[in-house]
Enzyme design. Sequence first.
Site, PDB file in Angstrom:
ATOM      1  N   HIS A 176      41.149  27.412  38.171  1.00 24.39           N
ATOM      2  CA  HIS A 176      40.848  28.017  36.866  1.00 24.39           C
ATOM      3  C   HIS A 176      41.489  27.207  35.759  1.00 24.39           C
ATOM      4  CE1 HIS A 176      39.993  32.375  38.471  1.00 24.39           C
ATOM      5  NE2 HIS A 176      39.166  31.468  38.971  1.00 24.39           N
ATOM      6  N   TYR A 226      43.854  39.576  31.587  1.00 22.71           N
ATOM      7  CA  TYR A 226      45.071  40.372  31.362  1.00 22.71           C
ATOM      8  C   TYR A 226      44.758  41.319  30.217  1.00 22.71           C
ATOM      9  CZ  TYR A 226      47.974  37.269  34.248  1.00 22.71           C
ATOM     10  OH  TYR A 226      48.540  36.566  35.299  1.00 22.71           O
ATOM     11  N   TYR A 278      52.537  29.175  32.173  1.00 22.18           N
ATOM     12  CA  TYR A 278      51.657  29.815  33.155  1.00 22.18           C
ATOM     13  C   TYR A 278      51.206  28.820  34.224  1.00 22.18           C
ATOM     14  CZ  TYR A 278      48.353  33.222  35.005  1.00 22.18           C
ATOM     15  OH  TYR A 278      47.697  34.107  35.821  1.00 22.18           O
ATOM     16  N   PRO A 305      55.454  40.518  38.322  1.00 23.43           N
ATOM     17  CA  PRO A 305      54.315  39.630  38.647  1.00 23.43           C
ATOM     18  C   PRO A 305      53.427  39.233  37.466  1.00 23.43           C
ATOM     19  CG  PRO A 305      53.884  41.869  39.345  1.00 23.43           C
ATOM     20  CD  PRO A 305      55.298  41.852  38.861  1.00 23.43           C
ATOM     21  N   LYS A 359      54.799  34.127  38.766  1.00 25.98           N
ATOM     22  CA  LYS A 359      55.803  33.099  39.043  1.00 25.98           C
ATOM     23  C   LYS A 359      56.499  33.234  40.392  1.00 25.98           C
ATOM     24  CE  LYS A 359      55.181  30.595  35.649  1.00 25.98           C
ATOM     25  NZ  LYS A 359      54.000  29.978  36.242  1.00 25.98           N
TER      26      LYS A 359
HETATM   27  C1  PHB Z   1      47.013  38.134  41.958  1.00 23.01           C
HETATM   28  O1  PHB Z   1      45.908  37.552  42.008  1.00 23.01           O
HETATM   29  O2  PHB Z   1      47.451  38.803  42.915  1.00 23.01           O
HETATM   30  C2  PHB Z   1      47.821  38.024  40.710  1.00 23.01           C
HETATM   31  C3  PHB Z   1      47.363  37.256  39.679  1.00 23.01           C
HETATM   32  C4  PHB Z   1      48.114  37.137  38.514  1.00 23.01           C
HETATM   33  C5  PHB Z   1      49.312  37.802  38.396  1.00 23.01           C
HETATM   34  C6  PHB Z   1      49.785  38.570  39.464  1.00 23.01           C
HETATM   35  C7  PHB Z   1      49.028  38.674  40.627  1.00 23.01           C
HETATM   36  O3  PHB Z   1      50.030  37.701  37.256  1.00 23.01           O
END
Ligand code: PHB
Length: 393
Positions: A76, A200, A384, A292, A296
Site C-alpha cells: 500500500h 482510520y 507509519y 496498535p 508498530k
Molecule cells: C491490522 O491489519 O491488523 C492492523 C492494521 C493497522 C493497525 C493495526 C492493525 O494500526
Amino acid sequence: MLSPMRTQVGIIGAGPAGLLLSHLLHLRGISSVILERRSRDYVERRVRAGVLEQGTVDTLVESGVGERLLREGLVHEGIELRYGGAGHRVAFEKLVPGRSITVYGQQEVVKDLIAARLAAGADIRFEVDDVAVHSLEDAPYITFGGERLDCDFIAGCDGFHGVSRPSVPEGVITTYEREYPFAWLGILARVAPSAEELIYAQTGRGFALHSMRSPEISRFYLQVPAGEDLDEWPDERIWAELKARLETVPGFALATGEIIEKGITPLRSFVAEPMRHERLFLAGDAAHIVPPTGAKGLNLAVADVRVLTEALTRFYADGSTALLDDYSDICLKRVWRAQHFSWWMTTLLHTFDSDDAYGRRLQTSYLDYVTASDAAATTLAENYVGLPYEVLP
Ligand code: PHB
Ligand code: APR
C-alpha cells in the site's frame, strides 16, 4: 534431570521476535534453541496485527524468508484518515517516496519463520512448561519441564506476560506505562475489502479501522470501552456499528460477510528500561508494548532483533561487547519514537469520554492540520512506513 543441553543463545518465545532472532543468528552461524509454551498450531493461528514497515519487509526478504510475503502481501502506498464526513488520503508515494507498507498477517510471518527454521534443522521446543532462567551473571541456563539448557546468552522474547522480564532482580528495571480507557474489538471476516487501502476513522461514536488480509478476507477494529464483554457484541451489532462509523462519506458502502474470528484487546503503552540485564536481553513485547493504532508492535520487535543479532555476531566474531552494552540504549531510542507516534495516533483518532467540547475541537483542528499540511502529513507518513534503521556504531 536429563543431562543439560547446550547452545549459544537460549531463546524464550516463538513469536516474531524469537523466531526471527533464531533465523538471523543461524544465517550468521550462531546456534540457538527456542522454548515456546504454546503449541505450533496455536502460535501459527494466533490472529494479531498485519502491517509491515518497509524495513521489516526488507529484513525478511533479504534474509530469505520473504518469498510468500512478496507473493501474497498487499503493498500500500497510502492510508485514509476519515472524519467529519470526508476522507483524506495520506499519500506515501508523494510524502515519503520509495517507502511503503505491506499488509501481511503477523501469523503468516510466524508460519514462514517456523517453516524456514525447521527446514534448517532448528531446535524449537513447543508446549514446554515451567520455563525459568538462572545465573544471568556468568553461566546462564534455562530450566523447563525437568530439562536444562546451558547457553552463553538468553533472549527474552516471551511477550508482555512472559517470565524473562520478571526474572530480573527487583529495582534493576524501571517501567513506564499508560493505560487507555478503551479497547479494540477486532474481527476477521470472509468478505472482500470495501476499500483499496486502510481507513482510520474518527467519529463521535468512537474509532474504527478498516484493514484487510487478502482480496477475500477483511480485518476490522472498533473502539469499545475498556473491559467490554465480547458477548455484548453479536455479529449483527458489530456490522451495524462498523457501518455507522465507516459509511460516513458519500458513495462508500461497507460490504459485510461471515465473521470468522473476533476478540477484544486492551490498549496499553509500556516500556521497560533497560532492555538488558547481565546476559539476558529482552526483545519485542517482553520489553515494550504500543497501542496498535500506529501499527508498530511487530515492527519494533524486528528492529530490536536486528540490533541484537549484530551485537551477538560481533561478540562471537571478536569477543567485543561494545554493541551488546549499547543494545538497550539503541533500541530504546526507536522504541520511544514509536511510543510517541502510537500514543499520538491513538489520541488523534479515538474518542475520550473525558474529553470536553474544547478537547474535541482540538482533536478536529489537529486532524484538519495533518490532512491539509504536507509537512504534518509527512511526519505521520514517515513514522507509519517506518523510520530508517540507525546505522550501528
Ligand atoms: C491490522 O491489519 O491488523 C492492523 C492494521 C493497522 C493497525 C493495526 C492493525 O494500526
Ligand atoms: N515460556 C515459553 N514461552 C512463553 C512464555 C513462557 N513462560 N511466556 C510467553 N511465551 C511465548 C508466547 O506463547 C508467545 O508465543 O512467547 C511468545 C511471545 O510472542 P509475542 O507475544 O508475539 O511477542 P513478540 O515476539 O515480541 O512479538 C511482538 O506480537 O503481540 C504482538 O503486537 C505485538 O506485533 C507485536 C508482536
